[in-house]
Design a protein around this motif. Structure first.
Motif, PDB file in Angstrom:
ATOM      1  N   SER A  20      16.474  31.298   7.847  1.00 22.53           N
ATOM      2  CA  SER A  20      15.784  30.899   6.460  1.00 22.53           C
ATOM      3  C   SER A  20      16.649  30.062   5.767  1.00 22.53           C
ATOM      4  N   ARG A  21      18.032  30.247   6.066  1.00 24.36           N
ATOM      5  CA  ARG A  21      18.995  29.639   5.061  1.00 24.36           C
ATOM      6  C   ARG A  21      19.532  28.268   5.594  1.00 24.36           C
ATOM      7  N   ILE A  22      19.039  27.058   4.976  1.00 27.77           N
ATOM      8  CA  ILE A  22      19.702  25.663   5.280  1.00 27.77           C
ATOM      9  C   ILE A  22      21.333  25.812   4.905  1.00 27.77           C
ATOM     10  N   TYR A  23      22.056  25.311   5.615  1.00 28.60           N
ATOM     11  CA  TYR A  23      23.629  25.270   5.736  1.00 28.60           C
ATOM     12  C   TYR A  23      24.157  26.664   6.096  1.00 28.60           C
ATOM     13  N   GLY A  24      23.336  27.420   6.618  1.00 24.41           N
ATOM     14  CA  GLY A  24      23.761  28.759   6.875  1.00 24.41           C
ATOM     15  C   GLY A  24      24.780  28.761   8.201  1.00 24.41           C
ATOM     16  N   ILE A  25      25.807  29.274   8.103  1.00 28.22           N
ATOM     17  CA  ILE A  25      27.009  29.106   8.747  1.00 28.22           C
ATOM     18  C   ILE A  25      27.423  30.603   9.576  1.00 28.22           C
ATOM     19  N   ILE A  26      26.982  31.704   9.338  1.00 31.74           N
ATOM     20  CA  ILE A  26      27.210  32.881   9.746  1.00 31.74           C
ATOM     21  C   ILE A  26      25.890  33.507  10.701  1.00 31.74           C
TER      22      ILE A  26
END
Length: 123
Positions: free
Chosen positions: A100-106
């Protein structure tokens, strides 16, 4: 939950290229981003590349910038990871993921996962 199926892994020599594909069965409410993460033996799963569901934004981990390109085909509901200039340290199981999160990295930013595809780069 969106269903994800990866393909395209394999064995390649250092300096070679591979393209991974991830076919998504459908979009579900709340899925705003797709990503590729990888996990090498004995290591934690790490982020590689992400793309907004509408394809407008992409983001990468530093070690792959300039070598990997993430893209998507909205008609086919498929996300790709083009990997060039591969290095032995790129060897890992690569997972496609949706979140759901744009720019998520984890890893916890992504709620749906494919089964993984092995990429092995020989020196």
């Amino acid at each position: 939950q969106v269903q994800l199926v990866e393909s395209g892994g394999g064995l390649v020599q250092a300096g070679g290229s591979l393209r991974l594909s991830c076919a998504a069965s459908r979009r579900t409410f709340g899925v705003n981003a797709m990503g590729w993460l990888r996990q090498a033996p004995g290591k934690e799963r790490e982020f590689v590349a992400g793309i907004a569901w509408n394809g407008g934004s992409t983001w990468y981990t530093e070690p792959v910038k300039g070598r990997f390109t993430i893209s998507r085909d909205n008609v086919k509901n498929t996300v790709y990871l083009q990997m060039n200039s591969l290095k032995p340290e790129d060897t890992a199981v690569y997972y496609c993921a949706a979140g759901s999160r744009i720019y998520g990295i984890i890893a916890s930013d992504f709620g749906s996962w494919g089964q993984g595809t092995q990429v092995t780069v020989s020196s």
